[in-house]
Design a protein around this motif. Structure first.
Motif, PDB file in Angstrom:
ATOM      1  N   UNK A  80       2.926  -0.403   8.813  1.00  0.00           N
ATOM      2  CA  UNK A  80       1.626   0.105   9.269  1.00  0.00           C
ATOM      3  C   UNK A  80       1.772   1.459   9.945  1.00  0.00           C
ATOM      4  N   UNK A  81       2.804   1.617  10.783  1.00  0.00           N
ATOM      5  CA  UNK A  81       3.016   2.896  11.455  1.00  0.00           C
ATOM      6  C   UNK A  81       3.345   4.002  10.458  1.00  0.00           C
ATOM      7  N   UNK A  82       4.154   3.693   9.447  1.00  0.00           N
ATOM      8  CA  UNK A  82       4.511   4.688   8.432  1.00  0.00           C
ATOM      9  C   UNK A  82       3.260   5.124   7.673  1.00  0.00           C
ATOM     10  N   UNK A  83       2.419   4.167   7.271  1.00  0.00           N
ATOM     11  CA  UNK A  83       1.186   4.475   6.545  1.00  0.00           C
ATOM     12  C   UNK A  83       0.270   5.359   7.385  1.00  0.00           C
ATOM     13  N   UNK A  84       0.085   4.997   8.635  1.00  0.00           N
ATOM     14  CA  UNK A  84      -0.822   5.741   9.513  1.00  0.00           C
ATOM     15  C   UNK A  84      -0.349   7.177   9.691  1.00  0.00           C
ATOM     16  N   UNK A  92      -3.324  -0.038   1.556  1.00  0.00           N
ATOM     17  CA  UNK A  92      -2.003  -0.294   2.144  1.00  0.00           C
ATOM     18  C   UNK A  92      -2.089  -1.137   3.401  1.00  0.00           C
ATOM     19  N   UNK A  93      -3.111  -0.878   4.225  1.00  0.00           N
ATOM     20  CA  UNK A  93      -3.292  -1.667   5.446  1.00  0.00           C
ATOM     21  C   UNK A  93      -3.581  -3.132   5.119  1.00  0.00           C
ATOM     22  N   UNK A  94      -4.352  -3.356   4.065  1.00  0.00           N
ATOM     23  CA  UNK A  94      -4.651  -4.723   3.638  1.00  0.00           C
ATOM     24  C   UNK A  94      -3.359  -5.417   3.236  1.00  0.00           C
ATOM     25  N   UNK A  95      -2.535  -4.750   2.449  1.00  0.00           N
ATOM     26  CA  UNK A  95      -1.258  -5.335   2.034  1.00  0.00           C
ATOM     27  C   UNK A  95      -0.353  -5.567   3.242  1.00  0.00           C
TER      28      UNK A  95
END
Length: 135
Positions: A100-104, A81-84
């Protein structure tokens, strides 16, 4: 008979070996990102660094011991996800940052467990990928 002992491929040694193999490549890629003042070059470099770490976690998920396997798979998915997100940020920096914040936030538990496991079981790698205390 040595092959039969490693037939499952899942072991602490195999897991640590994967992380160790990618450590220098990842740190080198991130060093390039951190030493440029050019925002677009920095984002492009981040895509390369995230691609490296994404590949590392993909390989690590295939060999992680069963007691940490599901968390390593979650970390793999997080870095995919970070790569995307990094790719998205080149075209839409604010949208990518929110993503990025949501994923983290949604992966912090697995990330912390994998980080602690790695620091404990792979001393040559340490806790460098998440806490910023290593490398």
């Amino acid at each position: 008979s040595t092959l039969s002992a490693c037939s499952s491929g899942r072991s602490v040694e195999a897991y640590c070996d994967v992380l160790s193999t990618h450590k220098d490549r990842y740190l080198s890629a991130m060093n390039e990102v951190n030493t440029t003042d050019d925002f677009l070059a920095s984002l492009t470099g981040a895509v390369g660094a995230f691609g490296e770490i994404s590949q590392m976690w993909d390989e690590a998920a295939k060999v992680a011991p069963s007691d940490i396997q599901s968390d390593v798979e979650a970390v793999r998915d997080f870095w995919d996800g970070q790569l995307e997100t990094a790719k998205e940020m080149i075209n839409d920096p604010l949208g990518g940052l929110a993503s990025a914040f949501m994923e983290a936030a949604s992966n912090s538990g697995a990330v912390e467990r994998v980080d602690a496991y790695t620091a404990t079981n792979c001393p040559s790698v340490g806790a460098m990928f998440f806490t910023g205390t290593g490398g």
